[in-house]
Scaffold this active site. Structure first.
Site, PDB file in Angstrom:
ATOM      1  CG  ASP A 169      72.277  27.916  66.690  1.00 50.68           C
ATOM      2  OD1 ASP A 169      72.513  27.323  65.623  1.00 50.68           O
ATOM      3  OD2 ASP A 169      71.352  27.594  67.456  1.00 50.68           O
TER       4      ASP A 169
ATOM      5  NE  ARG B  27      76.376  12.743  65.331  1.00 51.50           N
ATOM      6  CZ  ARG B  27      75.566  13.243  66.249  1.00 51.50           C
ATOM      7  NH1 ARG B  27      74.355  13.623  65.924  1.00 51.50           N
ATOM      8  NH2 ARG B  27      75.945  13.369  67.495  1.00 51.50           N
TER       9      ARG B  27
ATOM     10  CG  HIS C  35      72.451  23.863  66.856  1.00 52.45           C
ATOM     11  ND1 HIS C  35      71.349  24.643  67.102  1.00 52.45           N
ATOM     12  CD2 HIS C  35      72.014  22.567  66.879  1.00 52.45           C
ATOM     13  CE1 HIS C  35      70.284  23.861  67.255  1.00 52.45           C
ATOM     14  NE2 HIS C  35      70.666  22.601  67.134  1.00 52.45           N
ATOM     15  CG  ASP C  36      77.040  20.891  69.577  1.00 52.82           C
ATOM     16  OD1 ASP C  36      75.878  20.474  69.393  1.00 52.82           O
ATOM     17  OD2 ASP C  36      78.049  20.248  69.260  1.00 52.82           O
TER      18      ASP C  36
ATOM     19  CB  SER D 161      68.100  21.380  68.539  1.00 57.93           C
ATOM     20  OG  SER D 161      68.320  21.170  67.174  1.00 57.93           O
TER      21      SER D 161
END
Lengths: 391, 391
Positions: A333, A236, A366-367, A166
């Site tokens: 992602d 967040r 994405h994680d 990222s």
């Protein structure tokens, strides 16, 4: 080396054990750092950790670039009481993907951050007043400039590698472009040569939440009774959604309720569905460890990052690098879709650089770069070993 | 019929021309509406518009179900000065997809809304005080119940069709399940039998933005100096991202800057990138026309909607319907992905109902149902004509 010699009783054989964060002041005036728009910044306090031992030839150092909200504490525990290990502990340790028996691993908090390195919550030089919004604008290039100075300070002329996912992947790309002679490999995970318009849009929402929080006080909330924790938590929450895939949210939470099998039909119950409860929890936990001003600076730096614009074109950005690249993307992602990685790979090929491209099947969005450690380790070990063996 | 007989000079031949919103009170006590959790609500004021002429047999009425922030004004202009037409004007008019030479088209604001139909900003009966959060919780079933009462009030026993996209599609599904004898066709666009966990997550963020706005005043902001417009704008911004596809944002805005070709590196400039400027503009415009409490109620109703849970299973929900279905999804819609429509279609087939399923290539994401009017018209005309001819 920050790993203690006597292994901690809780630490297994593959842990770096007890570690501590170290600090150094770099860019001490008159040697200040020139950041975006020509502003001068100095001294720059840098928080970093190291694991493993630097070889005599000083040729086994790997720099870990952290993502948006990461920090220098990437492996091991700070104290025996710590329940949590560093944020990428699974990857770093004896025998692991970044094998500390073999490599010297460095991680440092980024410039503009809030975990020990100089950022908006740091006091202005000679005062006890935090910079707040007087902190100069910094780019990812500036962050890498600081980390390169740290690496030199540690007596290292050339890194075996820089690795990051990222925003960390953006830093690793910038390392390769900015310091072509300092880097032998670059590992880019779930990243891209620039943020998409959709990514900018989500960042804009997050920043808007912070600056419209009445406790933002134009950034000067440090000595107030309250700070913009509602806005930061909201930022967040929305960002967290973009880190997960639709399928992973569906599988992990689906439409399951938090308290009952029956709908409560209570408008103001914010934790009716498990996914809501989870997001609110993520928001609350985040504000305990992160500074709202840092969030503004770092997301903006991410928006601005544009390797092609900075260096003329992507192939030009890579024209001088001697690095071998490992570029990894993940099927689900959607923050940094596979196409972004393909663009990097294509430019590297155009620039006739050495590149290994991997598109991994993963459900985690994405994680994935943080979660699919086994797959990463499998690729990383031979990739680094080969580069290390090639002098 | 609300269309004026003399065509407006600006109106072309395919416009319904000048129209006006009409109002009726339904569910006047003691005939109150029983909503979720058994609460009673009445009278229910309903804002609606109609276009075209009801046939002598009263068999040509089509009900348009609006999406989350829509209203009853779906076609034509309210005055000659109006720059904007109704929100689906392209689809409704003489010779158009919903041909007002042939059909009698009805659209009404939903229960819980803020565009003329009773909702949280309406005064409590016998007072001048708005309900605010004392407004009872309402479901999509309750919204359809009100619209069915309106249809009966207009002297119509059976609709030729109900059509809607997104939340409107959910209403059309509920129409078919709840009033199987009242509906001959159902047109479901970019919708699903329930909202995904990811959709709930985005709604949760939007609501959180509203309720943490200091001017929310626990919903009692109507007589205050200020209202939660920051929170509501933020909710709109994040929702708006989910209405567009990544590709359409990339194409329409990309990383283009709003004011210059050069980065300003100004942290607090919220309109550096065009996509930011656009989103902020969308947020600002939205708060001029929408009520924050309504946004809370309607998104929550959307979260709760779950046709399978309400009727035992999806095939059971469709077991009694006599409707023919047209179910349309769009390749780049990630709020209601194609899989959601396939689930409806599969359940209809299991229930041995008449269904036409279309998966359309479109770059516009969720908004495709509003933008791809030509393709929709092409499908809709023969679909409706056939159903109309089949008595």
């Amino acid at each position: 080396m920050s790993t203690e010699d006597t292994p901690h009783k809780d630490a297994d054989e593959r842990s770096v054990g007890l570690v501590s964060t170290q600090y150094v002041d770099l860019f001490v005036p008159p040697h200040s750092l020139k950041v975006a728009e020509g502003n001068l910044l100095g001294p720059v306090h840098v928080a970093y950790e190291t694991y493993g031992t630097l070889s005599e030839k000083r040729d086994n150092a790997i720099f870990v670039c952290h993502a948006l909200t990461g920090d220098a504490h990437v492996a091991g525990r700070h104290s025996a009481k710590d329940e949590k290990t560093g944020w990428w502990d699974e990857l770093i340790g004896p025998g692991k993907g970044l094998d500390t028996n073999k490599y010297f691993v460095i991680c440092a908090n980024v410039l503009g951050g809030c975990q020990g390195t100089t950022g908006p919550m740091s006091p202005k030089p000679g005062t006890e007043t935090p910079y707040a919004l007087e902190f100069p604008f910094v780019t990812i290039g500036d962050m890498v400039e600081v980390h390169a100075a740290l690496v030199r300070h540690l007596g290292i002329e050339r890194l075996l590698g820089a690795i990051g996912g990222s925003l960390g992947g953006m830093q690793a790309l910038e390392w390769a472009a900015r310091f072509p002679d300092m880097l032998r490999t670059a590992v880019i995970l779930a990243s891209g040569p620039r943020l998409s318009a959709q990514g900018i849009a989500f960042n804009a929402v997050g920043r808007r939440a912070i600056v419209t929080d009445p406790h933002f006080y134009k950034g000067n909330y440090y000595n107030q009774d309250d700070d913009p924790h509602f806005g930061l938590a909201l930022a967040r929450m929305v960002a967290h959604i973009t880190y997960l895939s639709e399928a992973s949210i569906e599988k992990k939470f689906g439409r399951r309720l938090q308290h009952s099998d029956q709908f409560a039909y209570e408008l103001m119950r914010e934790t009716e569905f498990q996914i809501e409860s989870y997001l609110h929890h993520q928001g609350k936990r985040f504000v305990e460890r992160f500074d709202a001003n840092s969030y503004l600076y770092l997301t903006r730096a991410m928006d601005y990052f544009d390797l092609a614009k900075s260096y003329g074109s992507l192939p030009e950005a890579f024209s001088a690098t001697q690095s071998r690249f490992l570029v990894t993307s993940y099927t689900t992602d959607w923050l940094f879709p596979i196409a972004q990685s393909r663009e990097i790979v294509s430019a590297l090929i155009q620039a006739r650089r050495h590149v290994t491209a991997v598109e991994l099947e993963s459900p985690y969005g994405h994680d994935s770069f943080l979660l699919e450690v086994d797959q990463l380790e499998e690729m990383l070990k031979p990739f680094l070993a080969e580069a290390y063996a090639t002098k």
